[in-house]
Scaffold this motif. Structure first.
Motif, PDB file in Angstrom:
ATOM      1  N   THR A 189       0.917  -1.434   0.125  1.00  0.00           N
ATOM      2  CA  THR A 189      -0.075  -0.025  -0.112  1.00  0.00           C
ATOM      3  C   THR A 189       0.886   1.213   0.104  1.00  0.00           C
ATOM      4  N   ARG A 197      -0.326   0.955  -6.524  1.00  0.00           N
ATOM      5  CA  ARG A 197      -1.300   1.357  -5.745  1.00  0.00           C
ATOM      6  C   ARG A 197      -2.906   0.847  -6.023  1.00  0.00           C
ATOM      7  N   VAL A 200      -3.088  -2.504  -6.136  1.00  0.00           N
ATOM      8  CA  VAL A 200      -3.384  -3.030  -4.787  1.00  0.00           C
ATOM      9  C   VAL A 200      -4.685  -2.635  -4.348  1.00  0.00           C
ATOM     10  N   ALA A 201      -5.142  -1.584  -4.554  1.00  0.00           N
ATOM     11  CA  ALA A 201      -6.517  -1.123  -4.077  1.00  0.00           C
ATOM     12  C   ALA A 201      -7.427  -2.158  -4.589  1.00  0.00           C
ATOM     13  N   LEU A 209      -8.267  -1.855   3.415  1.00  0.00           N
ATOM     14  CA  LEU A 209      -7.916  -0.879   2.709  1.00  0.00           C
ATOM     15  C   LEU A 209      -7.917   0.421   3.331  1.00  0.00           C
ATOM     16  N   LEU A 212      -5.130   3.101   2.647  1.00  0.00           N
ATOM     17  CA  LEU A 212      -5.150   3.884   1.500  1.00  0.00           C
ATOM     18  C   LEU A 212      -6.346   4.961   1.092  1.00  0.00           C
ATOM     19  N   ASP A 215      -5.020   8.306   0.294  1.00  0.00           N
ATOM     20  CA  ASP A 215      -3.622   8.118  -0.606  1.00  0.00           C
ATOM     21  C   ASP A 215      -3.686   9.602  -1.511  1.00  0.00           C
TER      22      ASP A 215
END
Length: 255
Positions: A189, A197, A200-201, A209, A212, A215
């Motif tokens: 993350t 990313r 990843v999300a 999560l 993030l 982010d």
């Protein structure tokens, strides 16, 4: 020369051999199949220098492929290897041309191609990576060519991908993020690249999560707003980017 010859439209009838000499059917050992319509000067011809014409020849005359596995023109050898019996291909593992070795790596039994993991040509190593499984792929995860690492990462055991979590190439890390187990994926993350990313999300469990939510990249936050466990949505309802805030509000209202 390994680059493929440029193809000209079939409407242009120019028949030259691989050394640039004009071709004539009278000089060909396959006059019998010409009479049967299985070759055609300028369109379907094993003696031609153009790849497409050679490929058409073997597509229509696969039984003749074995005769051409040691032809001096690499395109003929490579295309013959596509059609010849796999039992005849072992010598091609050491062919001087990468195009030929790629075909051998793609067609030979897996047990016969493992040693080709260390071929000098990246395209050959990619072909091998697309065949191997399990621990046989680990050596290729450290390959010096990032495209080989990508090919290996797509098939390697997910637990082995931790070695590539900090790969210098974004495209490699994106493949890794699609396949890592959840516990290891959570460590990505904080990846430097927002494109990583985002992946990843897209793959992290909704209740993982939260890191993030803030982010710096709105693309990441948008995916998070679409997927995160509703318990963590409130901060996103006030996001500075309207589409992100709207998705968060809609999900929170319907939860």
């Amino acid at each position: 020369m390994s680059a493929h010859m440029a193809e000209e439209p079939d409407t242009v009838i120019e028949a030259l051999d691989w050394q640039g000499r004009p071709l004539r059917c009278q000089d060909c050992p396959h006059e019998d199949i010409h009479a049967e319509g299985r070759c055609d000067l300028g369109k379907v011809c094993v003696a031609d220098r153009r790849r497409k014409r050679i490929d058409r020849f073997f597509s229509q005359n696969a039984a003749l492929a074995a005769r051409y596995l040691d032809h001096p023109y690499f395109e003929v050898r490579a295309l013959a290897a596509k059609h010849a019996s796999v039992f005849l291909l072992t010598p091609l593992k050491d062919d001087p041309e990468p195009d030929v070795r790629v075909v051998a790596a793609a067609r030979l039994p897996v047990a016969r191609v493992k040693e080709m993991r260390f071929d000098t040509e990246p395209r050959v190593r990619i072909a091998v990576a697309e065949r191997l499984e399990g621990s046989d792929l680990v050596a290729l995860l450290a390959d010096g060519d990032y495209q080989v690492r990508i090919a290996a990462a797509r098939r390697a055991p997910p637990d082995a991908l931790v070695y590539l979590m900090h790969d210098p190439e974004t495209d490699v890390r994106r493949v890794v993020a699609r396949r890592l187990p959840q516990a290891q994926l959570a460590r990505m993350t904080s990846d430097d690249d927002p494109l990583v990313r985002v992946v990843v999300a897209e793959h992290l469990d909704p209740d993982r999560l939260a890191p993030l939510v803030a982010d710096p990249d709105m693309r990441v936050r948008f995916v998070v707003a679409e997927r995160i466990d509703p318990r963590f949505l409130p901060p996103l309802t006030e996001d500075s980017v309207p589409p992100v805030a709207e998705v968060a509000r809609q999900r929170l209202a319907s939860s």
